[in-house]
Write an enzyme that holds these catalytic residues in place. Structure first.
Site, PDB file in Angstrom:
ATOM      1  N   GLY A 254       8.298 -41.478 -17.852  1.00 37.78           N
ATOM      2  CA  GLY A 254       7.126 -41.131 -17.075  1.00 37.78           C
ATOM      3  C   GLY A 254       5.906 -42.002 -17.266  1.00 37.78           C
ATOM      4  O   GLY A 254       4.825 -41.642 -16.810  1.00 37.78           O
ATOM      5  N   CYS A 367      13.159 -45.901  13.912  1.00 38.10           N
ATOM      6  CA  CYS A 367      12.640 -45.293  15.125  1.00 38.10           C
ATOM      7  C   CYS A 367      11.889 -44.013  14.841  1.00 38.10           C
ATOM      8  O   CYS A 367      12.326 -42.929  15.218  1.00 38.10           O
ATOM      9  CB  CYS A 367      13.765 -45.069  16.113  1.00 38.10           C
ATOM     10  SG  CYS A 367      14.301 -46.631  16.796  1.00 38.10           S
ATOM     11  N   TYR A 396      13.501 -47.435  -8.376  1.00 32.31           N
ATOM     12  CA  TYR A 396      13.733 -46.407  -7.362  1.00 32.31           C
ATOM     13  C   TYR A 396      13.933 -46.959  -5.956  1.00 32.31           C
ATOM     14  O   TYR A 396      14.666 -46.364  -5.170  1.00 32.31           O
ATOM     15  CB  TYR A 396      12.611 -45.348  -7.348  1.00 32.31           C
ATOM     16  CG  TYR A 396      12.551 -44.565  -8.645  1.00 32.31           C
ATOM     17  CD1 TYR A 396      13.349 -43.445  -8.829  1.00 32.31           C
ATOM     18  CD2 TYR A 396      11.732 -44.976  -9.693  1.00 32.31           C
ATOM     19  CE1 TYR A 396      13.315 -42.736 -10.023  1.00 32.31           C
ATOM     20  CE2 TYR A 396      11.702 -44.278 -10.893  1.00 32.31           C
ATOM     21  CZ  TYR A 396      12.485 -43.156 -11.055  1.00 32.31           C
ATOM     22  OH  TYR A 396      12.460 -42.475 -12.240  1.00 32.31           O
TER      23      TYR A 396
HETATM   24  C1  LIG Z   1      13.216 -39.374 -13.786  1.00 34.03           C
HETATM   25  C2  LIG Z   1      13.304 -39.035 -15.213  1.00 34.03           C
HETATM   26  C3  LIG Z   1      12.946 -39.970 -16.176  1.00 34.03           C
HETATM   27  C4  LIG Z   1      12.363 -41.319 -15.820  1.00 34.03           C
HETATM   28  O1  LIG Z   1      11.103 -41.186 -15.244  1.00 34.03           O
HETATM   29  P1  LIG Z   1      10.199 -42.485 -14.977  1.00 34.03           P
HETATM   30  O2  LIG Z   1       8.964 -41.963 -14.376  1.00 34.03           O
HETATM   31  O3  LIG Z   1      10.965 -43.350 -14.043  1.00 34.03           O
HETATM   32  O4  LIG Z   1       9.976 -43.127 -16.295  1.00 34.03           O
HETATM   33  C5  LIG Z   1      13.128 -39.635 -17.494  1.00 34.03           C
HETATM   34  N1  LIG Z   1      13.619 -38.424 -17.864  1.00 34.03           N
HETATM   35  C6  LIG Z   1      13.953 -37.483 -16.958  1.00 34.03           C
HETATM   36  C7  LIG Z   1      14.492 -36.185 -17.422  1.00 34.03           C
HETATM   37  C8  LIG Z   1      13.795 -37.756 -15.617  1.00 34.03           C
HETATM   38  O5  LIG Z   1      14.098 -36.818 -14.714  1.00 34.03           O
END
Ligand SMILES: *Cc1c(COP(=O)(O)O)cnc(C)c1O
Length: 459
Positions: A254, A367, A396
Site C-alpha cells: 500500500g 465506444c 495494475y
Molecule cells: C493489493 C494488495 C497488496 C498490494 O497493494 P499495493 O497498493 O499495490 O502495494 C498487498 N496486500 C494485499 C492483501 C492486497 O490486497
C-alpha cells in the site's frame, strides 16, 4: 537486538533518469517496429527501474532483520516478470487460485508465497496447506474450515495467520481503503479483539498476524498506525500463550505512488521510517517481517505507448484519438480524479515533442464518451501518426486488462541493461490476437446441455 540506524537504502532513479529512460524506450519502440496497424499500442517495462525499486526495498531494512518481501501478484501478472522477482529472492503475495498457480509457475518457492484471498474455498485451503504456502485467514468462518483442514492434513510447513482490519479509517480513495470500520477484509479489531486473542490461545499453530490498511491514497503514517495496533495484539497473544506464539507480522503493502511527476515519493525508506517510529519492536528481531508491495514496486517502471490515429477539433477543443483507453487504463478512465495519468507526446520517429502547450483532449479507442485519457490537458500539439506515452503504468495497468469492445490485450515488452552495458529487449507477453478474441467469445453455437428436469406433477 538488531541495530537499526536510519537507512536510505540503495538510491532510487531520479526524475531525469526516468524521463531519459522513457525517451529511449519510445525511440526504441519506433525503431523496433513494435507499433504497427495490427498493434497500435504496447506496454513496456523498464527492468533497470524495476531492479532499482526491488533493491531499494530490500536495502532499507537491516540485512540481519528476518524478513520476507513479497510482490503483490495482482499488480503485475506477467509470468517472466514475476520470475525475475523470484530470482531476486522476493516472494509473492497471491489472492486467487490463478495467482497462486502463476506464482508457482514463475518459480517462487512455497515458503515465500503468501495467500490472502478473502474467499478461499476448502480445496484452496487444502492446496495451500499441502504446498506449505503461508496464508492469512480472513474471518471466523474460514478459521473453522482451516480447523477441519488442519485436523485432516496435520500441521504442514504453512505459516498460518489471521488478517486484522485495524478499523483505523479511510485514506483518500474510498475504494482503495481496507481499514474502515466496515471494510470487507479481515476480522475487525475494534469489534472482536477478545475473540481474536481467544482464537489464537486455542490454536498454537496460528503464528502470524496480517494487516493491509489499503493502497493508493493511504499515508505511510496511517498504515503504520494499523501495524502498531496489530503488534499490540501480537504482544497480547504472546503474553496469554506464555511463549512467543506470533512469529511473523505481515504489514501488507500500500505504499502510494506519485502519478504527478517522475519523482519517486514516498519511498520505501519513508515507509520504513514511519513503521519504525510507530512500532520500534518490529525492528528488534523478535518477529519476521513480511511485506506485500505491488504498485510501489512496479508503477514507475511501466510505460504505455500508443499511436495517435486521428486528430480533430470539436467545439473548439482539439481531440487526439489514440489506441490507449479503457482497455489498458481502466481505473483511470472510470475514476480519473483518483487515478490521474500523465500523457506525453512524441513525434512519429519517437522524439518527444516540446512545442508550445495547447489545451487538448486525448481519447481512447473505445465506444463510449468517457473513454478519455486526458481532458483539457496542456500538451504540445498532437498530430496524426504521433505517439503518446503514458508513464507510471507498470503496476495494475498491464495486469488488469478490460476487454470492453473486445479490444485485445496489448503486448508487453521489457528492456534492460545487461552486464555488458547493452540494452536488451524481450517480449514479456504476446499481444492477444483477433483469432483468440473470437475463440474466447464463446461457443460457436448454443448446443443443448444434459439437463436434470424437475419432476412433473404427472410423474
Ligand atoms: C493489493 C494488495 C497488496 C498490494 O497493494 P499495493 O497498493 O499495490 O502495494 C498487498 N496486500 C494485499 C492483501 C492486497 O490486497
Amino acid at each position: 537486538m538488531i541495530d537499526a540506524p536510519p537507512r536510505a537504502g540503495r538510491p532510487l532513479p531520479g526524475p531525469d533518469t526516468l524521463l531519459h529512460r522513457r525517451e529511449q524506450i519510445v525511440a526504441d519502440v519506433v525503431r523496433q517496429g513494435f507499433i504497427d496497424n495490427l498493434h497500435p499500442l504496447c506496454g513496456v517495462l523498464d527492468l533497470d527501474t524495476l531492479d532499482e525499486l526491488m533493491l531499494s526495498l530490500k536495502t532499507v531494512y537491516p540485512a540481519d532483520l528476518p524478513a520476507v518481501h513479497t510482490i503483490a501478484a495482482k499488480a503485475i501478472t506477467l509470468r517472466p516478470v514475476l520470475a525475475r522477482f523470484a530470482e531476486a529472492g522476493i516472494g509473492c503475495e497471491v489472492a486467487s487460485p490463478g495467482e497462486l498457480e502463476l506464482a508457482l509457475a514463475a518459480g517462487f518457492p512455497a515458503d515465500r508465497i503468501v495467500f490472502d484471498s478473502p474467499a478461499k474455498t476448502m480445496p484452496e485451503i487444502t492446496r495451500a496447506l499441502e504446498l506449505g504456502v503461508s496464508f492469512n485467514v480472513d474471518n471466523f468462518e474460514e478459521l473453522a474450515r482451516v480447523d477441519q483442514a488442519v485436523a485432516r492434513i496435520g500441521r504442514t510447513r504453512s505459516v498460518i495467520g489471521v488478517r486484522l482490519n485495524p478499523q483505523t479509517g479511510a485514506g483518500a480513495i474510498d475504494a482503495m481503503s481496507t481499514a474502515t470500520s466496515t471494510s470487507k477484509f479481515g476480522i475487525g479489531l475494534a469489534d472482536h479483539r477478545d475473540e481474536i486473542i481467544d482464537a489464537f490461545s486455542v490454536r498454537p499453530w496460528l503464528t502470524q498476524l496480517h494487516v493491509h490498511s489499503g493502497s493508493q491514497g493511504m499515508s505511510v503514517e496511517h498504515a503504520a498506525h494499523g501495524v502498531r495496533l496489530t503488534a499490540e495484539v501480537a504482544a497480547d497473544v504472546n503474553a496469554r500463550a506464555g511463549f512467543q506464539q506470533i512469529q511473523r507480522i505481515d504489514v501488507g503493502g500500500g505504499l502510494p505512488v506519485n502519478f504527478q511527476s517522475d519523482r519517486i515519493t514516498p519511498t520505501f525508506a519513508d515507509h520504513r521510517a514511519a513503521l519504525e517510529a510507530a512500532v520500534p519492536r518490529l525492528f528488534d528481531g523478535t518477529y519476521t517481517l513480511v511485506t506485500e508491495f505491488g504498485r510501489a514496486l512496479t508503477a514507475k517502471a511501466g510505460t504505455v505507448v500508443a499511436r495517435v490515429e486521428y486528430t480533430k477539433v470539436t467545439g473548439g477543443r482539439p481531440i487526439a484519438i489514440t489506441h490507449a483507453g479503457v482497455q489498458v487504463a481502466t481505473r483511470s478512465i472510470f475514476a480519473p480524479e483518483a487515478w490521474p495519468l500523465r500523457v506525453e507526446v512524441y513525434d512519429p520517429r519517437g522524439r518527444r515533442r516540446e512545442g508550445k502547450p495547447r489545451v487538448q483532449d486525448v481519447a481512447g479507442p473505445a465506444c463510449f464518451t468517457g473513454d478519455m485519457l486526458a481532458v483539457g490537458r496542456e500538451l504540445p500539439d498532437v498530430r496524426q501518426g504521433d505517439l503518446v506515452a503514458v508513464p507510471d503504468t507498470g503496476g495494475y495497468y498491464f495486469s488488469t486488462h478490460f476487454s470492453y469492445n473486445a479490444l485485445p490485450r496489448p503486448a508487453v515488452y521489457t528492456v534492460g541493461t545487461d552486464s555488458d552495458g547493452h540494452r536488451r529487449w524481450s517480449l514479456a507477453r504476446r499481444a492477444q490476437t483477433i483469432e483468440q478474441i473470437v475463440t474466447e467469445a464463446g461457443e460457436p453455437s448454443l448446443e443443448p446441455l444434459p439437463f436434470v428436469s424437475p419432476a412433473r406433477p404427472s410423474d
